[in-house]
Design a protein around this motif. Structure first.
Motif, PDB file in Angstrom:
ATOM      1  N   HIS A   1      26.568 -49.704  19.434  1.00 36.49           N
ATOM      2  CA  HIS A   1      27.908 -50.798  19.842  1.00 36.49           C
ATOM      3  C   HIS A   1      28.665 -50.086  20.763  1.00 36.49           C
ATOM      4  N   GLY A   2      29.359 -50.837  21.534  1.00 37.88           N
ATOM      5  CA  GLY A   2      30.325 -50.269  22.402  1.00 37.88           C
ATOM      6  C   GLY A   2      29.810 -49.021  23.220  1.00 37.88           C
ATOM      7  N   LEU A   3      30.294 -47.866  23.299  1.00 33.19           N
ATOM      8  CA  LEU A   3      30.126 -46.780  23.935  1.00 33.19           C
ATOM      9  C   LEU A   3      28.813 -46.269  23.779  1.00 33.19           C
ATOM     10  N   ARG A   4      28.600 -46.098  22.324  1.00 31.19           N
ATOM     11  CA  ARG A   4      27.269 -45.615  22.074  1.00 31.19           C
ATOM     12  C   ARG A   4      26.066 -46.670  22.470  1.00 31.19           C
ATOM     13  N   LYS A   5      26.210 -47.617  22.651  1.00 34.96           N
ATOM     14  CA  LYS A   5      25.136 -48.565  22.983  1.00 34.96           C
ATOM     15  C   LYS A   5      24.883 -48.020  24.680  1.00 34.96           C
ATOM     16  N   LYS A   6      25.878 -48.021  25.490  1.00 36.97           N
ATOM     17  CA  LYS A   6      25.885 -47.531  26.942  1.00 36.97           C
ATOM     18  C   LYS A   6      25.084 -46.234  26.911  1.00 36.97           C
ATOM     19  N   ILE A   7      25.352 -45.440  26.031  1.00 37.58           N
ATOM     20  CA  ILE A   7      25.008 -44.120  26.334  1.00 37.58           C
ATOM     21  C   ILE A   7      23.481 -44.141  26.044  1.00 37.58           C
ATOM     22  N   ASN A   8      23.177 -44.872  25.064  1.00 39.05           N
ATOM     23  CA  ASN A   8      21.863 -44.888  24.460  1.00 39.05           C
ATOM     24  C   ASN A   8      20.901 -45.807  25.167  1.00 39.05           C
ATOM     25  N   PHE A   9      21.452 -46.676  26.092  1.00 39.59           N
ATOM     26  CA  PHE A   9      20.667 -47.565  26.672  1.00 39.59           C
ATOM     27  C   PHE A   9      19.304 -47.211  27.294  1.00 39.59           C
ATOM     28  N   ASN A  10      19.193 -46.398  28.426  1.00 44.07           N
ATOM     29  CA  ASN A  10      18.100 -45.968  28.956  1.00 44.07           C
ATOM     30  C   ASN A  10      17.013 -45.225  27.822  1.00 44.07           C
ATOM     31  N   LYS A  11      17.626 -44.640  26.787  1.00 44.88           N
ATOM     32  CA  LYS A  11      16.538 -44.053  25.893  1.00 44.88           C
ATOM     33  C   LYS A  11      15.988 -45.187  24.974  1.00 44.88           C
ATOM     34  N   ASN A  12      16.823 -46.271  24.539  1.00 45.36           N
ATOM     35  CA  ASN A  12      16.333 -47.194  23.819  1.00 45.36           C
ATOM     36  C   ASN A  12      15.345 -48.220  24.676  1.00 45.36           C
ATOM     37  N   LYS A  13      15.508 -48.286  25.867  1.00 42.99           N
ATOM     38  CA  LYS A  13      14.851 -49.011  26.778  1.00 42.99           C
ATOM     39  C   LYS A  13      13.465 -48.467  26.922  1.00 42.99           C
ATOM     40  N   LYS A  14      13.499 -47.088  27.132  1.00 37.95           N
ATOM     41  CA  LYS A  14      12.188 -46.249  27.183  1.00 37.95           C
ATOM     42  C   LYS A  14      11.275 -46.566  26.032  1.00 37.95           C
ATOM     43  N   ILE A  15      12.116 -46.519  24.768  1.00 36.45           N
ATOM     44  CA  ILE A  15      11.315 -46.512  23.553  1.00 36.45           C
ATOM     45  C   ILE A  15      10.655 -47.984  23.591  1.00 36.45           C
ATOM     46  N   PHE A  16      11.322 -49.035  23.788  1.00 37.47           N
ATOM     47  CA  PHE A  16      10.818 -50.174  23.820  1.00 37.47           C
ATOM     48  C   PHE A  16       9.576 -50.489  24.769  1.00 37.47           C
ATOM     49  N   LEU A  17       9.850 -49.785  26.096  1.00 40.21           N
ATOM     50  CA  LEU A  17       8.835 -50.231  27.020  1.00 40.21           C
ATOM     51  C   LEU A  17       7.471 -49.296  26.636  1.00 40.21           C
ATOM     52  N   ASP A  18       7.815 -47.980  26.174  1.00 40.11           N
ATOM     53  CA  ASP A  18       6.429 -47.291  25.877  1.00 40.11           C
ATOM     54  C   ASP A  18       5.922 -47.881  24.519  1.00 40.11           C
ATOM     55  N   SER A  19       6.653 -48.751  23.622  1.00 38.35           N
ATOM     56  CA  SER A  19       5.894 -49.217  22.503  1.00 38.35           C
ATOM     57  C   SER A  19       5.200 -50.335  22.799  1.00 38.35           C
ATOM     58  N   LEU A  20       5.870 -51.169  23.790  1.00 41.85           N
ATOM     59  CA  LEU A  20       5.066 -52.414  24.201  1.00 41.85           C
ATOM     60  C   LEU A  20       4.031 -52.129  25.131  1.00 41.85           C
ATOM     61  N   SER A  21       3.770 -50.978  25.941  1.00 42.56           N
ATOM     62  CA  SER A  21       2.966 -50.511  26.567  1.00 42.56           C
ATOM     63  C   SER A  21       1.636 -50.083  25.746  1.00 42.56           C
ATOM     64  N   LYS A  22       1.922 -49.483  24.797  1.00 42.30           N
ATOM     65  CA  LYS A  22       0.781 -48.856  23.763  1.00 42.30           C
ATOM     66  C   LYS A  22       0.295 -50.394  23.215  1.00 42.30           C
ATOM     67  N   LEU A  23       0.927 -50.965  23.005  1.00 45.47           N
ATOM     68  CA  LEU A  23       0.424 -52.490  22.195  1.00 45.47           C
ATOM     69  C   LEU A  23      -0.240 -53.096  23.430  1.00 45.47           C
ATOM     70  N   PHE A  24       0.173 -53.251  24.561  1.00 48.79           N
ATOM     71  CA  PHE A  24      -0.519 -54.151  25.547  1.00 48.79           C
ATOM     72  C   PHE A  24      -1.810 -53.343  25.639  1.00 48.79           C
ATOM     73  N   SER A  25      -1.878 -52.225  25.581  1.00 51.18           N
ATOM     74  CA  SER A  25      -3.344 -51.576  26.014  1.00 51.18           C
ATOM     75  C   SER A  25      -4.377 -51.901  25.196  1.00 51.18           C
ATOM     76  N   GLU A  26      -3.749 -52.336  23.916  1.00 52.03           N
ATOM     77  CA  GLU A  26      -4.948 -52.928  22.675  1.00 52.03           C
ATOM     78  C   GLU A  26      -5.169 -54.344  22.981  1.00 52.03           C
ATOM     79  N   ILE A  27      -4.267 -55.137  23.138  1.00 48.73           N
ATOM     80  CA  ILE A  27      -4.202 -56.593  23.063  1.00 48.73           C
ATOM     81  C   ILE A  27      -4.898 -57.293  24.548  1.00 48.73           C
ATOM     82  N   LYS A  28      -4.218 -56.266  25.622  1.00 45.75           N
ATOM     83  CA  LYS A  28      -4.622 -56.972  26.986  1.00 45.75           C
ATOM     84  C   LYS A  28      -4.317 -58.316  27.324  1.00 45.75           C
TER      85      LYS A  28
END
Length: 379
Positions: free
Chosen positions: A67-94
């Motif tokens: 929340h707050g400042l921490r949310k902004k600081i961690n935004f790019n890191k969390n976004k990358k974690i999400f996209l990496d997780s989704l990319s791995k999943l999509f490589s399986e289910i296509k």
């Protein structure tokens, strides 16, 4: 064809969850493979029924904890974690089609280069929460102001193959800057086999007990209705952050014997069949699914003409009443008309159950399937 929905959570009792279950179940029954990708940690069992052929994938990313400042600081890191997780999943289910519900990081799925067509599906109107900006759309300068207020969203939307909104009113509010916008309304969850007899002295409303629904307005309205028609009752179905506050208001206005707050139920058929009027005092909506479903059971509505949904759904004075936004006096007048005149109530209810069939699952899902085919067959 493989369809992947990317959602924040699918286990609540809200309209988004209900409509996603309806669409998923319809698609698998018509030969589609449906994958539901749930971003945040969630209970093991959804509130609404999903066909066993719908495949659930839980990313279990606790990205709401910041929340707050921490949310902004961690935004790019969390976004990358999400996209990496989704990319791995999509490589399986296509998947052939990937659909974002515009929640947290799912609106960035266009960055994935997995080969699927990307659809952004918005379940709220443009003016969710910032509904007061809607007044500016009447003027050229005002439209420029609202565009700059939403410019980041416009930039994201243009990255998708298709942007789907729920009402024509909402489409107009986005202006002519988006060439990929399309209207596909919410489908009714079912077509009722019977309709309400409209003889019980009961008014109902369904929804989360939060600021958006403005149920304090409805309770204050009922303080007048209860004095005029003491044998009529109001039932509110739902749960949420304002439950305690609303119960305190009911007690303060001495309406305990006239209003009940009841938990949300997946068995809404019984609720609709035992009611005679549907009331909605929302600040804003994306569509108004419960409103449409009430009408499918022949229950005439009285609703604020908020953005967006009621104006698309209700034919004013024919199958329900549209009330000027936040006009409690007019709301009381329209409720009183339906309470006092049983013939009018039944005439409107019959019209409602007929007119609302334009949102049948067959009619709406045909639009979705046509869109899927069009996108997949476009290079």
């Amino acid at each position: 064809m493989k369809i992947a929905y990317c959602v924040e959570n699918i286990h609540n009792s809200g309209g988004i969850e209900r409509i996603l279950s309806t669409k998923s179940n319809y698609l698998v029954s018509h030969g589609y493979q449906v994958h539901m990708v749930v971003i945040c940690p969630a209970p093991s069992k959804p509130f609404f029924y999903f066909d066993p052929n719908v495949k659930f994938h839980y990313l279990n990313l606790d990205i709401r904890k910041d929340h707050g400042l921490r949310k902004k600081i961690n935004f790019n890191k969390n976004k990358k974690i999400f996209l990496d997780s989704l990319s791995k999943l999509f490589s399986e289910i296509k998947p052939d089609i990937t659909i974002s519900t515009f929640c947290i990081f799912s609106k960035y799925i266009y960055e994935l280069k997995d080969g699927s067509k990307k659809i952004l599906e918005r379940h709220f109107a443009k003016y969710k929460r910032a509904y007061y900006y809607a007044k500016l759309d009447k003027y050229y300068l005002g439209r420029l102001i609202t565009y700059f207020y939403r410019r980041q969203e416009y930039a994201i939307i243009q990255k998708f193959d298709k942007f789907v909104v729920l009402t024509h009113e909402d489409k107009e509010s986005w202006g002519n800057r988006l060439s990929n916008i399309e209207v596909i309304e919410n489908a009714l969850t079912c077509i009722p086999k019977s309709t309400s007899e409209l003889e019980n002295k009961k008014v109902i409303t369904l929804g989360r007990l939060n600021q958006q629904k403005q149920l304090d307005h409805l309770i204050e309205i009922w303080s007048v209705i209860a004095k005029k028609y003491p044998d009529w009752k109001l039932e509110i179905y739902g749960s949420g952050s304002q439950e305690r506050k609303l119960k305190q208001l009911i007690s303060k206005l001495k309406l305990t014997g006239f209003i009940k707050i009841l938990p949300a139920t997946p068995n809404i058929e019984k609720v609709f069949l035992e009611s005679s009027i549907y009331a909605m005092t929302s600040k804003y909506e994306g569509f108004g699914l419960a409103l449409a479903e009430a009408m499918s059971y022949g229950v005439p509505p009285v609703s604020y003409a908020c953005k967006c949904g009621p104006r698309d759904i209700i034919n004013n004075n024919k199958d329900g009443y549209l009330v000027a936004f936040n006009d409690k006096k007019e709301f009381i007048e329209k409720l009183s008309l339906l309470i006092e005149d049983e013939n009018k109530r039944k005439k409107m209810g019959k019209a409602a159950s007929t007119n609302i069939l334009r949102y049948s699952p067959e009619a709406i899902m045909k639009k979705w399937m046509n869109l899927f085919d069009k996108l997949v067959n476009t290079n």
